[in-house]
Design a protein around this motif. Structure first.
Motif, PDB file in Angstrom:
ATOM      1  N   UNK A  69       0.799   9.654  -9.492  1.00 30.00           N
ATOM      2  CA  UNK A  69      -0.269   9.977  -8.537  1.00 30.00           C
ATOM      3  C   UNK A  69      -1.375  10.806  -9.177  1.00 30.00           C
ATOM      4  N   UNK A  70      -1.024  11.639 -10.142  1.00 27.11           N
ATOM      5  CA  UNK A  70      -2.058  12.399 -10.855  1.00 27.11           C
ATOM      6  C   UNK A  70      -3.026  11.434 -11.536  1.00 27.11           C
ATOM      7  N   UNK A  71      -2.482  10.439 -12.227  1.00 28.09           N
ATOM      8  CA  UNK A  71      -3.330   9.459 -12.893  1.00 28.09           C
ATOM      9  C   UNK A  71      -4.086   8.594 -11.871  1.00 28.09           C
ATOM     10  N   UNK A  72      -3.424   8.274 -10.764  1.00 23.88           N
ATOM     11  CA  UNK A  72      -4.077   7.474  -9.717  1.00 23.88           C
ATOM     12  C   UNK A  72      -5.272   8.217  -9.139  1.00 23.88           C
ATOM     13  N   UNK A  73      -5.120   9.511  -8.866  1.00 23.33           N
ATOM     14  CA  UNK A  73      -6.218  10.281  -8.302  1.00 23.33           C
ATOM     15  C   UNK A  73      -7.341  10.489  -9.318  1.00 23.33           C
ATOM     16  N   UNK A  74      -6.986  10.558 -10.585  1.00 26.33           N
ATOM     17  CA  UNK A  74      -8.002  10.775 -11.609  1.00 26.33           C
ATOM     18  C   UNK A  74      -8.776   9.500 -11.931  1.00 26.33           C
ATOM     19  N   UNK A  75      -8.207   8.347 -11.618  1.00 27.53           N
ATOM     20  CA  UNK A  75      -8.888   7.081 -11.904  1.00 27.53           C
ATOM     21  C   UNK A  75     -10.159   6.966 -11.073  1.00 27.53           C
ATOM     22  N   UNK A  76     -11.191   6.362 -11.656  1.00 26.11           N
ATOM     23  CA  UNK A  76     -12.470   6.203 -10.953  1.00 26.11           C
ATOM     24  C   UNK A  76     -12.570   4.860 -10.255  1.00 26.11           C
ATOM     25  N   UNK A  77     -11.533   4.044 -10.387  1.00 27.04           N
ATOM     26  CA  UNK A  77     -11.563   2.713  -9.793  1.00 27.04           C
ATOM     27  C   UNK A  77     -10.138   2.294  -9.441  1.00 27.04           C
ATOM     28  N   UNK A  78     -10.045   1.223  -8.692  1.00 26.97           N
ATOM     29  CA  UNK A  78      -8.743   0.606  -8.439  1.00 26.97           C
ATOM     30  C   UNK A  78      -8.250  -0.051  -9.726  1.00 26.97           C
ATOM     31  N   UNK A  79      -7.091   0.415 -10.193  1.00 29.23           N
ATOM     32  CA  UNK A  79      -6.454  -0.146 -11.392  1.00 29.23           C
ATOM     33  C   UNK A  79      -5.135  -0.771 -10.941  1.00 29.23           C
ATOM     34  N   UNK A  80      -5.013  -2.101 -10.961  1.00 31.43           N
ATOM     35  CA  UNK A  80      -3.822  -2.755 -10.403  1.00 31.43           C
ATOM     36  C   UNK A  80      -2.499  -2.199 -10.910  1.00 31.43           C
ATOM     37  N   UNK A  81      -2.356  -2.069 -12.222  1.00 32.22           N
ATOM     38  CA  UNK A  81      -1.085  -1.582 -12.767  1.00 32.22           C
ATOM     39  C   UNK A  81      -0.750  -0.181 -12.300  1.00 32.22           C
ATOM     40  N   UNK A  82      -1.736   0.698 -12.299  1.00 41.69           N
ATOM     41  CA  UNK A  82      -1.521   2.084 -11.892  1.00 41.69           C
ATOM     42  C   UNK A  82      -1.231   2.185 -10.402  1.00 41.69           C
ATOM     43  N   UNK A  83      -2.004   1.462  -9.610  1.00 46.22           N
ATOM     44  CA  UNK A  83      -1.818   1.498  -8.157  1.00 46.22           C
ATOM     45  C   UNK A  83      -0.428   1.004  -7.776  1.00 46.22           C
ATOM     46  N   UNK A  84      -0.015  -0.147  -8.299  1.00 43.62           N
ATOM     47  CA  UNK A  84       1.269  -0.716  -7.893  1.00 43.62           C
ATOM     48  C   UNK A  84       2.449   0.035  -8.491  1.00 43.62           C
ATOM     49  N   UNK A  85       2.252   0.686  -9.635  1.00 45.30           N
ATOM     50  CA  UNK A  85       3.293   1.578 -10.149  1.00 45.30           C
ATOM     51  C   UNK A  85       3.539   2.708  -9.157  1.00 45.30           C
ATOM     52  N   UNK A  86       2.453   3.280  -8.631  1.00 38.35           N
ATOM     53  CA  UNK A  86       2.599   4.345  -7.642  1.00 38.35           C
ATOM     54  C   UNK A  86       3.301   3.838  -6.391  1.00 38.35           C
ATOM     55  N   UNK A  87       3.008   2.613  -5.967  1.00 39.96           N
ATOM     56  CA  UNK A  87       3.658   2.061  -4.781  1.00 39.96           C
ATOM     57  C   UNK A  87       5.148   1.850  -5.025  1.00 39.96           C
ATOM     58  N   UNK A  88       5.516   1.319  -6.191  1.00 38.82           N
ATOM     59  CA  UNK A  88       6.938   1.144  -6.518  1.00 38.82           C
ATOM     60  C   UNK A  88       7.657   2.485  -6.470  1.00 38.82           C
ATOM     61  N   UNK A  89       7.066   3.486  -7.110  1.00 38.23           N
ATOM     62  CA  UNK A  89       7.708   4.804  -7.169  1.00 38.23           C
ATOM     63  C   UNK A  89       7.777   5.460  -5.793  1.00 38.23           C
ATOM     64  N   UNK A  90       6.723   5.303  -5.000  1.00 39.07           N
ATOM     65  CA  UNK A  90       6.729   5.933  -3.677  1.00 39.07           C
ATOM     66  C   UNK A  90       7.707   5.219  -2.748  1.00 39.07           C
ATOM     67  N   UNK A  91       7.949   3.928  -3.007  1.00 39.55           N
ATOM     68  CA  UNK A  91       8.947   3.216  -2.206  1.00 39.55           C
ATOM     69  C   UNK A  91      10.343   3.740  -2.510  1.00 39.55           C
ATOM     70  N   UNK A  92      10.598   4.038  -3.783  1.00 42.60           N
ATOM     71  CA  UNK A  92      11.900   4.608  -4.156  1.00 42.60           C
ATOM     72  C   UNK A  92      12.058   6.001  -3.563  1.00 42.60           C
ATOM     73  N   UNK A  93      11.017   6.824  -3.692  1.00 38.03           N
ATOM     74  CA  UNK A  93      11.089   8.201  -3.196  1.00 38.03           C
ATOM     75  C   UNK A  93      11.230   8.221  -1.674  1.00 38.03           C
ATOM     76  N   UNK A  94      10.493   7.356  -0.983  1.00 40.60           N
ATOM     77  CA  UNK A  94      10.622   7.300   0.475  1.00 40.60           C
ATOM     78  C   UNK A  94      12.025   6.931   0.900  1.00 40.60           C
TER      79      UNK A  94
END
Length: 273
Positions: A69-94
């Motif tokens: 999420x740190x890298x996701x928030x620092x990104x200036x654009x939608x980056x598919x790999x970064x965004x979906x990595x965060x979704x995978x991880x947040x699905x596990x954490x949830x």
């Protein structure tokens, strides 16, 4: 440089600065369901198969999510790999948050379902009061993005608790549970198209329902045949779905098929600069 070139450059700079999430397409829903399935099977893999236990697994995955999420928030654009990595991880954490409350603390599923529903409602309320919108098409400030990811976390936790509640109380079995949630999602889509159900609420209701749908699919594929599954195992199911996710994300990164269009007013802003 011509005026048109300046305009195009302005549009490009704005796209890099503002668009942080993908356009909602069929690809979005397919990858989201796959991520949800991985969230279920990966949590089981780390917890049981690798012997980390719920607590240690939660610490590890929580740390990885924080970094992503740190890298996701620092990104200036939608980056598919970064965004979906965060979704995978947040699905596990949830999933782990819900499982910890149920298995380690002993909180009933009825209570966790209600608590996560209230938490999600409060998140939406705070989001709307501060931004006057819950639209996912305008995630272009840090505050909106924070509300967006917090809402996603609670949708996964709520979906896990509600899905487990339905599966355990009604004893439907994996494939029948998946069918029930698929029908509910289809009903939301029909209501949106034919009964003018609000697009924002249609999205979030479907987003919640895809969590138990994906979990049911994951359990059906990974659990032993004696328990009603196909016995692919947590490892096999996780690897299979991660491979498909990776393939789709690489495809989207190349084709840009899920890049949201720049809002007209935002484009004008960028050009004026």
């Amino acid at each position: 440089m011509t005026t048109n070139t300046h305009v195009a450059a302005g549009h490009s700079r704005h796209r890099r600065m503002w668009n942080k999430v993908p356009e909602v397409t069929l690809y979005f829903w397919v990858i989201k369901i796959l991520c949800t399935t991985v969230g279920e099977t990966a949590a089981d893999l780390l917890n049981a198969n690798l012997g980390l236990g719920l607590t240690n697994t939660s610490y590890v995955m929580g740390a990885l999510l924080a970094v992503a999420l740190v890298f996701q928030f620092r990104a200036r654009a939608y980056v598919p790999g970064l965004y979906w990595l965060a979704v995978v991880l947040i699905s596990v954490v949830g999933t782990l948050i819900s499982d910890n409350l149920t298995d380690n603390v002993g909180v009933p599923l009825e209570t966790t379902t209600a608590v996560f529903a209230v938490a999600l409602a409060l998140t939406f309320a705070g989001w709307y009061l501060s931004e006057r919108t819950l639209s996912i098409h305008t995630i272009r400030t840090g505050r909106r993005e924070a509300f967006y990811w917090l809402a996603i976390l609670f949708t996964f936790a709520l979906g896990t608790a509600a899905g487990d509640l339905v599966a355990e109380r009604l004893s439907l079995g994996y494939w029948l549970s998946a069918l029930v949630f698929a029908v509910l999602i289809a009903a939301v889509a029909v209501a949106h198209r034919t009964l003018d159900l609000n697009a924002v609420w249609s999205f979030w209701i479907a987003y919640i329902l895809t969590r138990p749908l994906g979990a049911s699919l994951g359990d059906y594929l990974s659990q032993p045949r004696a328990d009603g599954g196909l016995n692919l195992g947590a490892v096999g199911t996780s690897v299979l779905f991660l491979a498909v996710i990776l393939g789709l994300v690489l495809y989207l990164a190349r084709t840009k098929r899920d890049v949201a269009p720049v809002p007209v007013e935002a484009s004008a802003d960028a050009v004026s600069r």
